[in-house]
Scaffold this motif. Structure first.
Motif, short mmCIF file in Angstrom:
data_model
loop_
_atom_site.label_atom_id
_atom_site.label_comp_id
_atom_site.label_asym_id
_atom_site.label_seq_id
_atom_site.Cartn_x
_atom_site.Cartn_y
_atom_site.Cartn_z
N UNK A 71 -3.40 -7.73 -15.99
CA UNK A 71 -2.04 -8.13 -15.59
C UNK A 71 -1.82 -9.62 -15.82
N UNK A 72 -2.82 -10.46 -15.48
CA UNK A 72 -2.70 -11.90 -15.72
C UNK A 72 -2.59 -12.19 -17.21
N UNK A 73 -3.35 -11.43 -18.02
CA UNK A 73 -3.28 -11.63 -19.47
C UNK A 73 -1.88 -11.29 -20.00
N UNK A 74 -1.31 -10.17 -19.55
CA UNK A 74 0.02 -9.78 -20.01
C UNK A 74 1.08 -10.80 -19.59
N UNK A 75 0.98 -11.28 -18.36
CA UNK A 75 1.95 -12.28 -17.89
C UNK A 75 1.79 -13.60 -18.63
N UNK A 76 0.57 -13.95 -18.99
CA UNK A 76 0.33 -15.19 -19.74
C UNK A 76 0.95 -15.09 -21.14
N UNK A 77 0.73 -13.96 -21.82
CA UNK A 77 1.33 -13.78 -23.16
C UNK A 77 2.85 -13.76 -23.05
N UNK A 78 3.36 -13.11 -22.01
CA UNK A 78 4.80 -13.05 -21.79
C UNK A 78 5.40 -14.45 -21.63
N UNK A 128 11.18 -6.74 -21.67
CA UNK A 128 10.90 -5.40 -21.13
C UNK A 128 9.82 -5.41 -20.04
N UNK A 129 8.97 -6.45 -20.04
CA UNK A 129 7.94 -6.55 -19.01
C UNK A 129 8.58 -6.61 -17.62
N UNK A 130 9.68 -7.37 -17.50
CA UNK A 130 10.33 -7.51 -16.19
C UNK A 130 10.89 -6.18 -15.71
N UNK A 131 11.45 -5.38 -16.61
CA UNK A 131 11.97 -4.08 -16.22
C UNK A 131 10.84 -3.14 -15.77
N UNK A 132 9.70 -3.19 -16.47
CA UNK A 132 8.56 -2.36 -16.07
C UNK A 132 8.05 -2.76 -14.68
N UNK A 133 8.04 -4.07 -14.42
CA UNK A 133 7.58 -4.53 -13.11
C UNK A 133 8.53 -4.09 -12.00
N UNK A 134 9.84 -4.23 -12.25
CA UNK A 134 10.82 -3.83 -11.23
C UNK A 134 10.72 -2.34 -10.98
N UNK A 135 10.60 -1.54 -12.04
CA UNK A 135 10.50 -0.09 -11.87
C UNK A 135 9.22 0.30 -11.13
N UNK A 136 8.12 -0.43 -11.41
CA UNK A 136 6.84 -0.12 -10.77
C UNK A 136 6.91 -0.38 -9.26
N UNK A 191 6.46 1.72 -23.69
CA UNK A 191 5.95 2.22 -22.42
C UNK A 191 7.09 2.25 -21.41
N UNK A 192 7.04 3.24 -20.54
CA UNK A 192 8.03 3.35 -19.47
C UNK A 192 7.40 3.14 -18.10
N UNK A 193 6.09 2.79 -18.06
CA UNK A 193 5.38 2.65 -16.80
C UNK A 193 4.45 1.45 -16.90
N UNK A 194 4.49 0.60 -15.88
CA UNK A 194 3.66 -0.61 -15.89
C UNK A 194 2.17 -0.27 -15.82
N UNK A 195 1.79 0.69 -15.03
CA UNK A 195 0.38 1.06 -14.90
C UNK A 195 -0.18 1.58 -16.22
N UNK A 196 0.65 2.36 -16.92
CA UNK A 196 0.18 2.91 -18.20
C UNK A 196 -0.04 1.79 -19.21
N UNK A 197 0.85 0.80 -19.23
CA UNK A 197 0.67 -0.34 -20.13
C UNK A 197 -0.60 -1.11 -19.78
#
Length: 571
Positions: free
Chosen positions: A314-321, A384-392, A272-278
């Motif tokens: 979003x909380x679920x993704x950050x928890x897994x991360x 890659x999660x951090x890059x998606x967040x920064x780009x978002x 994914x290249x977009x945080x919202x899409x993920x």
């Protein structure tokens, strides 16, 4: 003793085995005695033996030439260097071997000995020092001899050293590694060979000799250098393995670490290249799972506890991360143990919230501010999660600078480790930012036309343009005031940049034709006219082209007429 040792001047090392005996004895004497103390009778007896050995050197005869034949007439010239070491000294000696039309000749070239360190060195280390001395000796000889050598061969009686030189699989500690590097700087593993101790002439230089007869083994090349002898065997590099690498303290221990790291979220988010899409994709997956469960069990579809919202995803993704990147820290906080000192987030004093998320600690626990501002969620910068967040959030602040993007992340309760570098990297690769902040591009100018470069009389090639208007007079009339305007036609020479200006009353074709006629009347005919193709000029340019062609035709007729007149006059 010092005067006796310094009386021997031997730069080429002819009597190095004798002088090294005195150096060894001098070091033994200087260890346990002061300058004026009497020495032990046993050491005194050894010293007398050394003095007698020095006296016998007057009967030593050394040939003036290294070999009986000239090196310039020799066919194949080979250099053979032998090295050895003992607990007291290390030595190396070099010989030349040449082949003439009749037979082979060998001769002494140079020898060198050094005292071994008094303590802290094993025999493999000393043998390695001897090999280093052999390569240094070869480097000196090759630079000094003005002949082309067919081959250079090195010999040692230590298979441990040969294993070090031919090693390609293991790593050594600094002492061995540095010396092996120096050896391979001037030689290759294929040049190194094994020789037995009894046939090694360098053994004399490490033990020392006390008579001229024993010195002959040092001065005369060993017989094994002759082709007829089978004692010398050149062994290939692969036949010199490391000797007991598990027990050798000079070889680094091999440590292999194997493990399986669960990086499912990183691999999934790379697509994914977009945080919202993920977030939307994970939200749909959770809704499908929820609907599947509701088919099998009866649940209230309007139950708020089971609603899938973007915030919960979003909380679920950050928890897994965090579970993938900070498993030890989370486990330590859950069990009440201290965080490992090697952790990258130990300075943040992390805490666990009710959802199991790692947050930045601090002293603002009793503040009335939202928890996202007092204790932001910790995010690793290696995912890659951090890059998606920064780009978002960078797109959310309309592609503004690093400080705005970092501030937006903090306002939304996120603390990315090393955010400064990560944000700068994302901004550097952002296409809209590159366009907005990029340098202005300039069109590269084309080559100048040939009319600007070929030498010609002034106003042969002319460029035309008009400028104005400006008011020259104002007249009062019954209806008000009338202004009289004027324009100017600029004629510039393309070669010399000379300028001619004609004033016109109006921007019409007739005014331009009159201005051009006045210009031609003053400056002469023009070969080429260039303009911006204005409407008042296009008609005139057609007229001028026909006018110029008419002038050329008239000129050619005039030339023919004058030529005929000249011929008639001659007749």
């Amino acid at each position: 003793m010092l005067s006796e040792l310094n009386s021997i001047y031997d730069p080429l090392g002819f009597v190095a085995p004798v002088s090294v005996l005195g150096k060894i004895l001098m070091r033994d004497i200087s260890k346990g005695y002061n300058w004026d103390d009497p020495i032990n009778p046993a050491l005194e007896e050894k010293w007398n033996i050394f003095k007698d050995a020095v006296k016998t050197l007057k009967d030593l005869q050394i040939p003036r030439m290294m070999i009986p034949v000239s090196l310039s007439t020799a066919n194949d010239i080979e250099l053979h260097i032998f090295s050895d070491a003992s607990e007291k000294a290390v030595g190396a000696v070099a010989y030349l071997k040449v082949e003439s039309t009749e037979k082979q000749h060998t001769g002494f070239v140079m020898g060198k000995t050094k005292l071994a360190p008094s303590h802290g060195h094993t025999m493999p280390r000393l043998e390695l020092c001897g090999a280093v001395l052999a390569t240094e000796l070869a480097h000196i000889i090759i630079d000094s001899l003005d002949v082309e050598l067919k081959t250079v061969q090195y010999y040692t009686d230590s298979k441990v050293v040969l294993g070090y030189i031919n090693n390609k699989t293991r790593r050594f500690y600094n002492y061995v590694s540095n010396r092996v590097e120096r050896i391979l700087k001037y030689s290759s593993p294929k040049q190194w060979n094994y020789i037995s101790t009894k046939n090694n002439p360098a053994d004399c230089g490490t033990r020392g000799v006390s008579s001229v007869d024993e010195l002959q083994k040092w001065l005369e090349a060993p017989k094994i250098l002759c082709k007829e002898s089978d004692d010398l065997t050149h062994v290939h590099a692969e036949e010199f393995p490391l000797i007991s690498p598990e027990d050798d303290k000079e070889i680094r221990v091999e440590v292999k670490k194997t493990g399986i790291k669960n990086i499912f979220l990183d691999n999934f988010s790379n697509k994914f290249s977009n945080w919202k899409r993920l977030v939307n994709v994970i939200k749909r997956i959770k809704e499908m799972v929820k609907n599947f469960r509701n088919r099998r069990k009866k649940h209230d579809p309007n139950d708020a506890t089971e609603q899938v919202t973007p915030k919960s995803v979003e909380r679920l993704l950050l928890c897994i991360h965090q579970q993938e990147h900070f498993p030890e820290e989370i486990e330590s906080l859950r069990t009440g143990r201290s965080i490992p000192s090697a952790s990258t987030i130990i300075r943040l004093s992390p805490i666990l919230d009710s959802d199991g998320l790692l947050r930045v600690g601090g002293r603002l626990g009793l503040s009335c501010l939202p928890i996202g501002e007092t204790n932001p969620i910790i995010v690793s910068n290696k995912s890659p999660i951090s890059k998606l967040l920064v780009r978002h959030y960078h797109e959310k602040v309309k592609h503004q600078g690093r400080l705005f993007t970092e501030g937006s992340l903090r306002n939304h309760g996120l603390w990315i480790i090393g955010a400064k570098r990560l944000i700068s990297s994302v901004l550097f690769n952002c296409v809209p930012c590159r366009k907005l902040r990029g340098k202005t591009e300039f069109q590269k100018m084309a080559d100048l036309p040939s009319e600007r470069l070929v030498p010609a009389p002034p106003f042969t090639n002319v460029g035309i343009d008009a400028f104005g208007p400006w008011n020259v007079v104002t007249r009062k009339t019954r209806g008000g005031s009338a202004n009289s305007k004027r324009w100017a036609i600029l004629f510039t020479c393309l070669g010399t940049r000379a300028v001619h200006i004609e004033v016109v009353e109006e921007m019409s074709t007739s005014s331009f034709i009159n201005a051009l006629r006045r210009f031609i009347a003053i400056r002469g005919n023009v070969k080429e006219l260039r303009s911006d193709r204005g409407t008042n000029k296009q008609n005139k340019l057609c007229w001028s082209r026909a006018h110029i062609q008419g002038h050329e035709q008239n000129a050619s007729c005039e030339c023919r007429r004058r030529a005929n007149e000249g011929i008639l006059k001659e007749l």
